[in-house]
Design a protein around this motif. Structure first.
Motif, PDB file in Angstrom:
ATOM      1  N   GLY A 149      63.438  23.219  55.797  1.00 20.14           N
ATOM      2  CA  GLY A 149      62.082  23.300  56.350  1.00 20.14           C
ATOM      3  C   GLY A 149      61.106  22.382  55.650  1.00 20.14           C
ATOM      4  N   HIS A 150      61.447  21.978  54.438  1.00 24.13           N
ATOM      5  CA  HIS A 150      60.534  21.113  53.682  1.00 24.13           C
ATOM      6  C   HIS A 150      61.076  19.698  53.548  1.00 24.13           C
ATOM      7  CE1 HIS A 150      57.885  24.452  53.123  1.00 24.13           C
ATOM      8  NE2 HIS A 150      58.970  25.184  52.895  1.00 24.13           N
ATOM      9  N   VAL A 151      61.910  19.327  54.526  1.00 27.12           N
ATOM     10  CA  VAL A 151      62.270  17.912  54.670  1.00 27.12           C
ATOM     11  C   VAL A 151      61.099  17.227  55.374  1.00 27.12           C
ATOM     12  CG1 VAL A 151      63.755  16.314  55.971  1.00 27.12           C
ATOM     13  CG2 VAL A 151      64.759  18.255  54.760  1.00 27.12           C
TER      14      VAL A 151
ATOM     15  N   VAL B 208      49.333  18.306  55.494  1.00 33.19           N
ATOM     16  CA  VAL B 208      49.843  18.836  54.229  1.00 33.19           C
ATOM     17  C   VAL B 208      50.462  20.222  54.478  1.00 33.19           C
ATOM     18  CG1 VAL B 208      49.194  19.689  51.947  1.00 33.19           C
ATOM     19  CG2 VAL B 208      48.260  17.527  52.785  1.00 33.19           C
ATOM     20  N   CYS B 209      51.611  20.463  53.855  1.00 30.57           N
ATOM     21  CA  CYS B 209      52.362  21.713  54.009  1.00 30.57           C
ATOM     22  C   CYS B 209      52.026  22.649  52.850  1.00 30.57           C
ATOM     23  CB  CYS B 209      53.849  21.378  54.021  1.00 30.57           C
ATOM     24  SG  CYS B 209      54.950  22.793  54.075  1.00 30.57           S
ATOM     25  N   ARG B 210      52.374  23.952  53.008  1.00 32.63           N
ATOM     26  CA  ARG B 210      52.128  24.911  51.926  1.00 32.63           C
ATOM     27  C   ARG B 210      52.930  24.581  50.687  1.00 32.63           C
ATOM     28  NH1 ARG B 210      55.782  29.909  52.752  1.00 32.63           N
ATOM     29  NH2 ARG B 210      57.403  29.088  54.082  1.00 32.63           N
ATOM     30  N   CYS B 211      53.992  23.738  50.808  1.00 35.58           N
ATOM     31  CA  CYS B 211      54.777  23.360  49.634  1.00 35.58           C
ATOM     32  C   CYS B 211      54.103  22.243  48.849  1.00 35.58           C
ATOM     33  CB  CYS B 211      56.183  22.924  50.039  1.00 35.58           C
ATOM     34  SG  CYS B 211      56.253  21.303  50.820  1.00 35.58           S
ATOM     35  N   GLY B 212      53.057  21.626  49.449  1.00 38.81           N
ATOM     36  CA  GLY B 212      52.332  20.573  48.746  1.00 38.81           C
ATOM     37  C   GLY B 212      52.664  19.175  49.240  1.00 38.81           C
TER      38      GLY B 212
ATOM     39  N   GLY C 273      53.934  16.581  56.231  1.00 41.89           N
ATOM     40  CA  GLY C 273      54.772  16.373  57.414  1.00 41.89           C
ATOM     41  C   GLY C 273      56.119  17.043  57.389  1.00 41.89           C
ATOM     42  N   CYS C 274      56.213  18.224  56.742  1.00 33.36           N
ATOM     43  CA  CYS C 274      57.494  18.939  56.668  1.00 33.36           C
ATOM     44  C   CYS C 274      57.937  19.438  58.049  1.00 33.36           C
ATOM     45  CB  CYS C 274      57.375  20.145  55.749  1.00 33.36           C
ATOM     46  SG  CYS C 274      57.064  19.712  54.042  1.00 33.36           S
ATOM     47  N   LEU C 275      59.258  19.570  58.240  1.00 32.95           N
ATOM     48  CA  LEU C 275      59.827  20.115  59.477  1.00 32.95           C
ATOM     49  C   LEU C 275      59.174  21.443  59.859  1.00 32.95           C
ATOM     50  CD1 LEU C 275      62.017  20.276  61.729  1.00 32.95           C
ATOM     51  CD2 LEU C 275      63.515  21.348  60.024  1.00 32.95           C
TER      52      LEU C 275
END
Ligand SMILES: [Zn+2]
Length: 409
Positions: free
Chosen positions: A251-253, A261-265, A268-270
């Motif tokens: 999911g964070h590819v 920006v994703c919650r992982c930092g 454009g994550c999947l």
């Protein structure tokens, strides 16, 4: 990897040594085996395997089963040895955002009971309540099948976050309230039993590999598509965890380096285009009453064009991300699990489209993309498999000293 050193001795301490221990460990890891498979798994000679099985049968720890040979119809029935319930049981606990599920199986790989409780509050925010509830649920399930606490050789715990090799949350942003905890040790203390922790997609992969759509498949990727997207990778029959234990965070590819920006930092994550959270947000623009992913899948199945389009686009994005993985690992099978697997017929073609856009034709052509078989049971059963395949979890048992065995066939 957490274990309570003070846990009570279990049935594995009851006099098993040498070859008996070696054969029992192979049966525990691989499930019911033929004599030939045991010879291969243990490195012992056939006469030694046979005499050892006789010894284990007499002790009541092994039962003889005869099953029709798989594959050829009318094939000769295969005599199988399996560990009996007297050898002990393994317990799996699956914690999701809104549920706790518990499963118990004997060491012969027969699932004995399962139970699930839906949560009123997000599990993410209430680790103590969740661990208390899990403890009570384990006691309930054991008493339901009339099994004593001391027969439990270990507990597997699946959590919806990357888990490092020391059993900690690998990315604090993804499960903040649990970030400073040691969930395995805390559950082990409550249950007085060794506990091993892993990511929910990793245990899902183990569950499907042992009992579901990944059976008889040595190289497979299980993808759990729900609120987030995680992958469990099985290579040569073993779960691949990576250097620190967090492999499979599909999911964070990054699919779009300049995306949001994703919650992982990262950007454009999947997960931002194909994850359940994003899908629900988009779907609610036209269906404001939509409660959850199951509702979205139901609307799509009923023909809602917006929901169908959202799922199709999610499938394409998933396929694009999986293409890289297919190029690198060349898996034989990709098993789609999690809530969105219910919409597999809508996802199948878009996944293949995405896959063929980002992977080599030979690798893409050689991979089967199939729906999961175990549904919401996958992670609880996989947490059981975590214990079955991991004799080290019984810290005080001599099994810990048996060298790892090769997988049969
Ligand atoms: Zn991310």
């Amino acid at each position: 990897v957490s274990a309570d050193p003070d846990s009570a001795a279990n049935t594995w301490d009851a006099g098993l040594t040498g070859n008996a221990l070696r054969v029992a460990a192979a049966l525990r890891t691989h499930g019911p085996c033929t004599r030939g498979q045991l010879v291969q798994a243990t490195g012992l000679s056939r006469p030694t395997v046979s005499s050892t099985l006789t010894e284990l049968l007499r002790a009541g720890l092994v039962v003889d089963e005869t099953r029709a040979a798989s594959g050829a119809a009318g094939g000769r029935p295969a005599a199988l040895a399996r560990l009996s319930r007297a050898a002990g049981v393994a317990v799996g606990v699956d914690v999701g955002r809104r549920h706790v599920r518990v499963a118990v199986a004997d060491l012969g790989h027969e699932v004995l009971a399962e139970r699930e409780v839906r949560l009123a509050q997000d599990a993410d925010d209430h680790p103590d309540n969740v661990l208390d509830l899990a403890t009570a649920l384990v006691a309930d399930v054991l008493s339901e099948v009339d099994i004593g606490h001391s027969d439990m050789v270990g507990v597997g715990l699946g959590l919806p976050a990357p888990i490092t090799n020391d059993g900690r949350i690998g990315s604090p942003m993804l499960l903040p309230a649990w970030a400073d905890r040691d969930p395995g040790a805390e559950l082990a203390r409550r249950l007085s039993t060794p506990v091993r922790v892993d990511n929910d997609a990793n245990v899902g992969a183990l569950g499907e590999h042992r009992w579901g759509a990944g059976q008889d498949c040595a190289d497979l990727v299980y993808v759990k598509v729900g609120t987030g997207i995680g992958a469990g990778i099985v290579l040569s029959g073993r779960l691949y965890r990576g250097a620190v234990g967090t492999a499979g965070e599909l999911g964070h590819v990054t699919l779009d380096a300049r995306g949001p920006v994703c919650r992982c930092g990262n950007r454009g994550c999947l997960e931002l285009t194909a994850g359940g959270r994003a899908l629900l947000e988009h779907a609610r623009a036209t269906q404001p009453q939509l409660a959850d992913l199951d509702g979205l899948v139901a609307l799509a199945a009923g023909g809602d064009p917006g929901c169908r389009r959202l799922l199709a686009d999610a499938g394409t994005q998933l396929g694009l991300a999986l293409g890289g993985l297919v190029n690198l690992l060349n898996p034989q099978r990709i098993v789609i699990g999690g809530p969105l697997s219910a919409a597999f017929n809508l996802l199948r073609a878009p996944i293949h489209r995405g896959l063929s856009d980002t992977s080599m034709p030979a690798a893409a052509g050689g991979v089967d993309v199939v729906p999961a078989k175990l549904g919401e049971r996958a992670s609880a059963l996989g947490s059981v498999a975590l214990v079955l395949g991991d004799p080290v979890v019984t810290t005080r048992a001599p099994l810990a000293h048996v060298p790892p065995v090769a997988s049969p066939g």
